[in-house]
Design an enzyme around this catalytic site. Structure first.
Site, mmCIF file in Angstrom:
data_model
loop_
_atom_site.group_PDB
_atom_site.id
_atom_site.type_symbol
_atom_site.label_atom_id
_atom_site.label_comp_id
_atom_site.label_asym_id
_atom_site.label_seq_id
_atom_site.Cartn_x
_atom_site.Cartn_y
_atom_site.Cartn_z
ATOM 1 N N LYS A 1 26.382 23.295 33.712
ATOM 2 C CA LYS A 1 26.241 21.847 33.899
ATOM 3 C C LYS A 1 26.516 21.059 32.620
ATOM 4 O O LYS A 1 26.547 21.591 31.527
ATOM 5 C CB LYS A 1 24.869 21.526 34.507
ATOM 6 C CG LYS A 1 24.890 21.760 36.026
ATOM 7 C CD LYS A 1 23.618 21.380 36.734
ATOM 8 C CE LYS A 1 23.797 21.638 38.253
ATOM 9 N NZ LYS A 1 22.536 21.506 38.980
ATOM 10 N N ARG B 1 20.144 29.553 40.293
ATOM 11 C CA ARG B 1 21.414 29.316 41.007
ATOM 12 C C ARG B 1 22.548 29.296 39.989
ATOM 13 O O ARG B 1 22.592 28.419 39.133
ATOM 14 C CB ARG B 1 21.313 27.986 41.756
ATOM 15 C CG ARG B 1 22.484 27.671 42.665
ATOM 16 C CD ARG B 1 22.259 26.343 43.391
ATOM 17 N NE ARG B 1 23.382 26.013 44.245
ATOM 18 C CZ ARG B 1 24.478 25.419 43.813
ATOM 19 N NH1 ARG B 1 24.593 25.059 42.553
ATOM 20 N NH2 ARG B 1 25.466 25.165 44.645
HETATM 21 C C1 8Y7 Z 1 22.046 22.334 42.458
HETATM 22 C C2 8Y7 Z 1 22.151 22.557 43.839
HETATM 23 C C3 8Y7 Z 1 24.068 21.889 43.041
HETATM 24 C C4 8Y7 Z 1 20.775 22.535 41.847
HETATM 25 C C5 8Y7 Z 1 19.938 23.148 44.023
HETATM 26 C C6 8Y7 Z 1 26.437 22.196 40.598
HETATM 27 C C7 8Y7 Z 1 23.959 22.335 45.532
HETATM 28 C C8 8Y7 Z 1 26.131 21.022 41.395
HETATM 29 N N1 8Y7 Z 1 23.256 21.929 41.973
HETATM 30 N N2 8Y7 Z 1 21.119 22.969 44.620
HETATM 31 N N3 8Y7 Z 1 23.426 22.264 44.188
HETATM 32 N N4 8Y7 Z 1 19.761 22.941 42.670
HETATM 33 N N5 8Y7 Z 1 18.875 23.539 44.745
HETATM 34 O O1 8Y7 Z 1 26.908 21.973 39.437
HETATM 35 O O2 8Y7 Z 1 20.557 22.332 40.644
HETATM 36 O O3 8Y7 Z 1 26.276 23.344 41.012
HETATM 37 S S1 8Y7 Z 1 25.744 21.379 43.073
#
Ligand code: 8Y7
Length: 271
Positions: free
Chosen positions: A214, A249
């Site tokens: 990020k 994640r």
């Molecule tokens: C997150 C996410 C994304 C996060 C959860 C990216 C879908 C942006 N970020 N879901 N999603 N937490 N729970 O850079 O931080 O992956 S999308």
């Protein structure tokens, strides 16, 4: 699935059109499967499949387009791999079809605020649901986000969302909380959240964190290339583990799994 291990890495599988160089449906599905197989082999505890970009400024995706993207991928992964699948969506119709196709968890970045029917879908399925904090909406969330106390306000948000979810029939033990790194937060806000994750321990629910590649990592490290942000991603995840996070994640499964295994082994050796 989640309760049986102290921590797990969630592998990101984006099936948005811009994540594939080749427009063909079959090519896209094959590419998704190859990525899913690799993440499973690398130790992913769950694979998060999403068809709607939630990046800052991203346009909304039509519900039927989203279904056409994610359902074949979920079916293929669920049929071939043991690794459980999570559906990354804020739309109830997508979530419902994803669960039928084999997904076992809902990752909703709107925390049940995006679609009035989402809570009922989660309650009926009786599956884990991740409630993520976001200030504003993806299109505008990075326009000067302001908090008096970012940690306290996220905790209050969690309390309110837990109450809502439970009132809709979702079992408390199926709730996972995520402070939503990068979703309506400045670099400073993200660092404050990550440095104070232990403040969320009182809620006594599993904590998920998404820091992978990020922008705040780029800002701290001076790295414009997202693919060059793996070292910073690992640093943030290891410290988040120490702060009590349990689900990570990420894009780079093998590297984060190794880092977290070593961190865990050292933590266990603390006298
Ligand atoms: C997150 C996410 C994304 C996060 C959860 C990216 C879908 C942006 N970020 N879901 N999603 N937490 N729970 O850079 O931080 O992956 S999308």
């Amino acid at each position: 699935m989640l309760a049986s291990r102290p921590w797990l890495v969630m592998g990101i599988l984006n099936v948005t059109p811009d994540s594939f160089h080749d427009g063909g449906r079959y090519a896209s599905l094959e590419a998704a499967m190859a990525q899913a197989r690799a993440m499973a082999a690398d130790g992913a505890g769950i694979i998060d499949i999403g068809g709607e970009s939630t990046r800052p400024g991203a346009a909304a995706v039509d519900v039927d387009d989203e279904i056409k993207r994610v359902i074949p991928a979920i079916e293929a992964v669920a049929a071939e791999l043991e690794t459980p699948v999570s559906i990354d969506t804020s739309k109830a119709k997508v979530a419902a079809q994803a669960l039928k196709a084999g997904a076992v968890m809902i990752n909703d970045v709107t925390a049940l605020r995006g679609d009035p029917r989402m809570a009922a879908i989660a309650a009926e399925a009786g599956c884990p649901v991740c409630l993520m904090h976001m200030l504003g909406e993806p299109r505008t969330m990075q326009d000067n986000p302001l908090y008096e106390d970012v940690v306290v306000q996220i905790e209050e948000f969690f309390q309110e969302r837990i109450s809502f979810a439970v009132s809709q029939g979702i079992k408390r033990e199926n709730i996972i909380l995520d402070p939503g790194i990068g979703f309506g937060k400045t670099v400073e806000h993200n660092l404050t959240i990550l440095g104070n994750l232990d403040e969320f321990a009182a809620l006594a629910l599993p904590l998920m964190i998404g820091v992978s590649r990020k922008r705040f990592i780029g800002a701290v490290a001076g790295e414009n290339d997202t693919a060059g942000r793996l070292p910073g991603t690992i640093a943030a995840n290891v410290l988040a583990r120490a702060g009590g996070a349990g689900i990570f994640r990420v894009h780079d499964v093998a590297e984060n799994v190794q880092a977290l295994k070593v961190a865990e082994a050292i933590k266990k050796s603390h006298l």
